[in-house]
Enzyme design. Structure first.
Site, short mmCIF file in Angstrom:
data_model
loop_
_atom_site.label_atom_id
_atom_site.label_comp_id
_atom_site.label_asym_id
_atom_site.label_seq_id
_atom_site.Cartn_x
_atom_site.Cartn_y
_atom_site.Cartn_z
N GLY A 1 -13.84 2.99 9.15
CA GLY A 1 -14.60 3.60 8.07
C GLY A 1 -14.17 5.03 7.85
O GLY A 1 -13.10 5.44 8.30
N TYR B 1 -10.34 -8.13 -1.16
CA TYR B 1 -9.01 -7.95 -0.60
C TYR B 1 -8.99 -7.79 0.92
O TYR B 1 -8.14 -8.36 1.60
CB TYR B 1 -8.35 -6.70 -1.22
CG TYR B 1 -7.07 -6.32 -0.53
CD1 TYR B 1 -5.89 -7.01 -0.79
CD2 TYR B 1 -7.04 -5.29 0.43
CE1 TYR B 1 -4.71 -6.68 -0.13
CE2 TYR B 1 -5.86 -4.96 1.09
CZ TYR B 1 -4.71 -5.65 0.81
OH TYR B 1 -3.56 -5.34 1.47
N GLY C 1 -5.12 -3.07 9.88
CA GLY C 1 -4.39 -1.86 10.25
C GLY C 1 -3.14 -2.20 11.02
O GLY C 1 -3.21 -2.89 12.03
P1 AMP Z 1 -0.52 -1.93 -6.59
O1 AMP Z 1 0.82 -2.54 -6.45
O2 AMP Z 1 -0.53 -0.47 -6.26
O3 AMP Z 1 -1.18 -2.20 -7.90
O4 AMP Z 1 -1.46 -2.61 -5.50
C1 AMP Z 1 -1.98 -3.88 -5.72
C2 AMP Z 1 -1.59 -4.80 -4.63
O5 AMP Z 1 -1.93 -4.24 -3.37
C3 AMP Z 1 -2.32 -6.11 -4.76
O6 AMP Z 1 -1.39 -7.15 -4.58
C4 AMP Z 1 -3.37 -6.08 -3.67
O7 AMP Z 1 -3.43 -7.34 -3.02
C5 AMP Z 1 -2.91 -5.01 -2.72
N1 AMP Z 1 -3.98 -4.08 -2.34
C6 AMP Z 1 -5.12 -3.81 -2.97
N2 AMP Z 1 -5.84 -2.87 -2.30
C7 AMP Z 1 -5.11 -2.53 -1.22
C8 AMP Z 1 -5.30 -1.62 -0.12
N3 AMP Z 1 -6.38 -0.87 -0.02
N4 AMP Z 1 -4.34 -1.56 0.81
C9 AMP Z 1 -3.23 -2.32 0.72
N5 AMP Z 1 -2.99 -3.19 -0.29
C10 AMP Z 1 -3.91 -3.30 -1.25
#
Ligand code: AMP
Length: 491
Positions: free
Chosen positions: A125, A264, A49
């Site tokens: 959470g 992740y 966060g």
């Molecule tokens: P996107 O660009 O929207 O497809 O997000 C995928 C990217 O965001 C990947 O490189 C992940 O490492 C990262 N990612 C996945 N889940 C989260 C999350 N909950 N919060 C922030 N980043 C995320």
């Protein structure tokens, strides 16, 4: 309660209030440097966060509270507010919320004066019945100070007819549903609690004889604390001068920790559920190479989250690994920016290609996950611009088809790329030569299991399967419209 949710899940209520937060929690009991150690612990949990941070301490007579927007290191320095956070007990929180919700009154720890004394509460959470309970409490006269679901717990404790604080705390958590790791502090106690399925992580450690609670073990490593054990699913630990007590108020159930922590969310150097997250991510990469190998010249990770999986993929495939993408660490995570346009800009600001490793090569680009697809689109294009002959995208987790309701920030279902596209159209949208995801079975294999147990899966994997492990009470049936109107009032 097990429940297979419908394939399409409405996420509207969530996003309207932005009640969803992903966070890190920390607490230390009876130590000379309680606030400074809490700030360090929160710094190690910063990946959980980045929008706001707070610490509450107790000096035996008074509580001290400092809550700030921004990073821990921006505010919690020795010369600054740490000196004001006097006392031997402290709890702290780092917060990461969706838009509209980032307001000072929602920054944790939440603090209140109960009849038994002060109480500070930190929550990682999300409660899936917070709106339902909140509505009931408001009808009974409760006046809420924040829009955070966490405040519901404080009201339930305040209103409990039970005698001791521990009984009142337990009485409160028996009325909430969802995913939670809680760290609370009273004049005499440090309290830790995990939801009945252990969806969100919480670990117990010791430093100089003092107990410490944190979301992840990386918060112990930074302060030199010793890992003692995980707080179990459904367990409440109460730490006092006399030692530690454990309560198990819920009917016994098998744990179902969130598998996305391994993919992740957790820091790779943390040990979660007895597993080294870094090793697990490498295993995911190896398994991905077994499932969907491709002839190529170079394996390139999306930094930082794709690095361990790419190492695993490279080892298994025998294709060389290179840092073909360099990440600028001075830009926040892409997800922090609320609007698609700004997020896309964030991705460009964040990454650049190592042209000498890419030019003329067949590239396998590895990332841990695809959410909206923004990162993949930009980076595949960047690889081609850097002269890649072919770009094959491999994702070390299954397609995310369902939003999370337990504390991980995911967008509405219709914004999840894999919820609205099949593999072929995703590949086309992203612009890669080929695209493959790790299978759900492969994911379980990487975690050391032969297969996913279909009756009681070893993890909660709802983002990939839609198999939500609890009721989603705030989103259920006819009540939905009522919830929406309530949200309009409190949003
Ligand atoms: P996107 O660009 O929207 O497809 O997000 C995928 C990217 O965001 C990947 O490189 C992940 O490492 C990262 N990612 C996945 N889940 C989260 C999350 N909950 N919060 C922030 N980043 C995320």
């Amino acid at each position: 309660m097990q429940q297979k949710a419908a394939r399409h899940v409405s996420t509207k209520p969530h996003n309207k209030t932005g009640l969803r937060v992903a966070c890190g929690v920390f607490g230390i009991f009876d130590h000379d440097d309680a606030a400074a150690l809490t700030a360090l612990g929160l710094h190690a949990l910063q990946h959980r966060g980045q929008e706001a941070a707070g610490i509450v301490s107790f000096d035996g007579k008074h509580y001290h509270s400092e809550r700030r927007m921004g990073l821990v290191g921006d505010h919690f320095t020795k010369q600054g507010i740490i000196d004001r956070l006097k006392g031997r007990y402290a709890t702290g929180h780092v917060r990461y919320s969706t838009t509209g919700d980032t307001i000072a009154r929602n920054i944790q720890p939440l603090f209140c004066d109960l009849d038994a004394g002060g109480f500070a509460l930190c929550h990682n959470g999300n409660l899936t019945n917070a709106l339902t309970v909140r509505k009931q409490l408001i009808k009974k006269g409760a006046i809420f100070q924040s829009t955070s679901d966490t405040e519901v717990i404080i009201h339930l404790i305040a209103r409990s007819a039970k005698r001791t604080f521990a009984e009142r705390f337990i009485d409160a958590i028996l009325q909430i549903e969802g995913g939670y790791a809680l760290v609370g502090q009273t004049n005499k106690k440090l309290i830790g609690a995990r939801d009945p399925l252990g969806i969100r992580p919480l670990v117990l450690g010791q430093l100089d004889g003092s107990y410490v609670l944190a979301s992840e073990t990386c918060a112990f490593d930074i302060i030199g604390a010793k890992f003692v054990r995980e707080v179990d699913n459904g367990e409440v630990v109460i730490i006092t001068k006399d030692g530690i007590e454990s309560h198990r108020p819920f009917p016994k159930r098998a744990a179902r920790p969130c598998i996305f922590e391994y993919i992740y969310f957790a820091r790779p150097d943390s040990i979660v559920g007895g597993r080294c997250v870094y090793e697990i991510r490498k295993e995911m990469g190896k398994q991905l190479a077994r499932e969907s190998g491709v002839d190529a010249d170079v394996i390139v990770p999306v930094p930082d989250s794709g690095v361990p999986a790419a190492i695993g993929y490279a080892r298994e495939s025998g294709i060389p690994f290179e840092h073909g993408i360099i990440r600028n660490h001075y830009v926040g995570r892409t997800f922090i920016e609320p609007e698609q346009q700004i997020r896309a800009l964030g991705v460009r600001l964040k990454h650049s290609a190592t042209r000498c490793e890419i030019e003329g090569k067949r590239v396998v680009m590895i990332d841990d996950s695809i959410v909206r697809g923004t990162t993949s689109v930009k980076l595949v294009q960047m690889m081609f611009e850097a002269g890649a002959k072919e770009v094959h995208l491999r994702i070390a987790s299954p397609p995310i088809t369902h939003p999370d309701f337990y504390g991980i920030d995911t967008p509405d279902q219709e914004k999840l790329l894999a919820a609205t596209h099949d593999l072929k159209s995703m590949c086309k949208y992203i612009g890669a030569g080929t695209l493959a995801f790790l299978s759900v079975e492969g994911l379980y294999k990487s975690m050391g299991y032969g297969a996913r147990n279909p009756e009681t899966p070893q993890f909660t994997d709802h983002c990939f399967t839609g198999d939500y492990p609890t009721r989603l009470r705030d989103r259920e049936g006819s009540d939905m419209q009522q919830q929406l109107s309530l949200l309009a009032e409190i949003g």
